[in-house]
Design a protein around this motif. Structure first.
Motif, short mmCIF file in Angstrom:
data_model
loop_
_atom_site.label_atom_id
_atom_site.label_comp_id
_atom_site.label_asym_id
_atom_site.label_seq_id
_atom_site.Cartn_x
_atom_site.Cartn_y
_atom_site.Cartn_z
N TYR A 46 0.85 -1.20 0.00
CA TYR A 46 0.00 0.00 0.00
C TYR A 46 0.88 1.25 0.00
O TYR A 46 1.09 1.85 1.04
CB TYR A 46 -0.91 0.02 1.24
N PRO A 47 1.38 1.65 -1.16
CA PRO A 47 2.28 2.81 -1.21
C PRO A 47 1.69 4.10 -0.65
O PRO A 47 2.42 4.95 -0.17
CB PRO A 47 2.60 2.95 -2.70
N SER A 48 0.36 4.25 -0.69
CA SER A 48 -0.25 5.49 -0.19
C SER A 48 -0.51 5.45 1.32
O SER A 48 -0.94 6.45 1.88
CB SER A 48 -1.55 5.78 -0.92
N ALA A 49 -0.24 4.31 1.96
CA ALA A 49 -0.44 4.23 3.41
C ALA A 49 0.56 5.12 4.12
O ALA A 49 1.70 5.30 3.66
CB ALA A 49 -0.28 2.79 3.89
N ASP A 50 0.13 5.71 5.22
CA ASP A 50 1.01 6.55 6.03
C ASP A 50 1.40 5.79 7.28
O ASP A 50 0.54 5.25 8.00
CB ASP A 50 0.31 7.85 6.43
N ILE A 51 2.69 5.76 7.55
CA ILE A 51 3.21 5.10 8.73
C ILE A 51 3.30 6.14 9.85
O ILE A 51 3.94 7.17 9.68
CB ILE A 51 4.61 4.49 8.47
#
Length: 103
Positions: A45-50
């Protein structure tokens, strides 16, 4: 991964029917995953924010909704911490401990 709790997602999509397909897809993908690190999530999920403290923000249905989870990587458990509209996310505290949707 084991997700706690699917009922939270069901309650949300009952109130926001347009989110059901996207939340079901996320639930299925997350249930089949074996995430051991935040990097593994970013790969899927490249658009996920950690976020700090093992929290992840997923954009649901083209960023109409936000899903925040806390992951215990050592046990493979994903705890749902917030599900809401993008606007509700922006109005909430930066990292809600008890989201407005969960009663």
């Amino acid at each position: 991964m084991r997700i706690i709790s699917r009922g939270i997602l069901r309650d949300f999509w009952a109130a926001h029917a347009d989110s059901e397909q996207s939340l079901r897809a996320w639930f299925h993908e997350a249930s089949e995953a074996a995430w051991l690190t935040p990097a593994a999530i970013k790969n899927a999920y490249p658009s996920a924010d950690i976020l700090p403290v093992n929290r992840i923000v997923f954009n649901i249905k083209g960023n109409h909704y936000r899903l925040i989870v806390k992951i215990h990587y050592n046990t493979g458990i994903v705890f749902i911490r917030f599900i809401g509209t993008h606007a509700a996310y922006e109005k909430s505290t930066p990292r809600p401990s008890k989201p407005p949707f969960i009663k």
